[in-house]
Write a protein that holds these residues in place. Sequence first.
Motif, PDB file in Angstrom:
ATOM      1  N   LEU A  31      -6.622   7.248  -5.002  1.00 40.39           N
ATOM      2  CA  LEU A  31      -5.518   6.372  -4.588  1.00 40.39           C
ATOM      3  C   LEU A  31      -5.845   4.927  -4.948  1.00 40.39           C
ATOM      4  N   THR A  74      -1.343   6.537   5.351  1.00 37.59           N
ATOM      5  CA  THR A  74      -1.479   7.699   6.223  1.00 37.59           C
ATOM      6  C   THR A  74      -2.939   8.119   6.323  1.00 37.59           C
ATOM      7  N   VAL A  75      -3.629   8.160   5.200  1.00 44.89           N
ATOM      8  CA  VAL A  75      -5.053   8.505   5.213  1.00 44.89           C
ATOM      9  C   VAL A  75      -5.827   7.491   6.050  1.00 44.89           C
ATOM     10  N   CYS A 135       0.847  -1.188   0.000  1.00 43.17           N
ATOM     11  CA  CYS A 135       0.000   0.000   0.000  1.00 43.17           C
ATOM     12  C   CYS A 135       0.889   1.247   0.000  1.00 43.17           C
ATOM     13  N   SER A 136       0.478   2.278  -0.714  1.00 44.34           N
ATOM     14  CA  SER A 136       1.278   3.506  -0.750  1.00 44.34           C
ATOM     15  C   SER A 136       1.300   4.164   0.627  1.00 44.34           C
ATOM     16  N   ASP A 137       2.365   4.891   0.884  1.00 47.38           N
ATOM     17  CA  ASP A 137       2.475   5.608   2.156  1.00 47.38           C
ATOM     18  C   ASP A 137       1.333   6.605   2.315  1.00 47.38           C
ATOM     19  N   GLU A 138       0.953   7.254   1.223  1.00 51.96           N
ATOM     20  CA  GLU A 138      -0.140   8.227   1.278  1.00 51.96           C
ATOM     21  C   GLU A 138      -1.450   7.558   1.685  1.00 51.96           C
ATOM     22  N   ALA A 139      -1.744   6.407   1.078  1.00 51.34           N
ATOM     23  CA  ALA A 139      -2.982   5.692   1.418  1.00 51.34           C
ATOM     24  C   ALA A 139      -2.955   5.228   2.872  1.00 51.34           C
ATOM     25  N   LYS A 150      -9.900  10.443  -3.487  1.00 56.09           N
ATOM     26  CA  LYS A 150      -8.545  10.947  -3.700  1.00 56.09           C
ATOM     27  C   LYS A 150      -7.864  10.291  -4.892  1.00 56.09           C
ATOM     28  N   GLU A 187      -5.004   7.981   9.848  1.00 56.15           N
ATOM     29  CA  GLU A 187      -5.578   9.233  10.368  1.00 56.15           C
ATOM     30  C   GLU A 187      -7.087   9.098  10.568  1.00 56.15           C
ATOM     31  N   THR A 243       3.264   2.797  10.279  1.00 48.97           N
ATOM     32  CA  THR A 243       2.778   4.140   9.931  1.00 48.97           C
ATOM     33  C   THR A 243       2.136   4.795  11.142  1.00 48.97           C
ATOM     34  N   LEU A 293     -10.555   7.332   0.124  1.00 52.54           N
ATOM     35  CA  LEU A 293      -9.451   6.849  -0.718  1.00 52.54           C
ATOM     36  C   LEU A 293      -9.852   6.874  -2.192  1.00 52.54           C
TER      37      LEU A 293
END
Length: 72
Positions: A33, A9-10, A3-7, A31, A13, A59, A28
Motif C-alpha cells: 500500500l 482500515t489496516v 490515505c486510501s480507505d484500505e490503508a 501489503k 484495526e 474510519t 502496510l
Amino acid sequence: MRCSDEALTVIIELYDAKWSYRRIAAVLNEKGLSTPAGTAPWNGAHVHRLVRTVGARETAAALGKPLVLNRR
C-alpha cells in the motif's frame, strides 16, 4: 493527498489491537500500500500522523472502534 480507505482500515484495526506504529508500517509495506504522497516505504511517523487525522476518526467510527490517542 488522502490515505486510501484500505490503508486507513489496516491502520485502525492494528492500532486498536495495540500494535506499534513501526509494526503497522511494516504491514502496510508488506501489503504494497502506498503512502498518501505515493512515496514508499511507510514508516512509523507516517502512521503516527495518520492516526490523528479526521479520516482516521471517521474510519474508526465506521468500524465501531474507539480511537484512543496517547495510549501507553
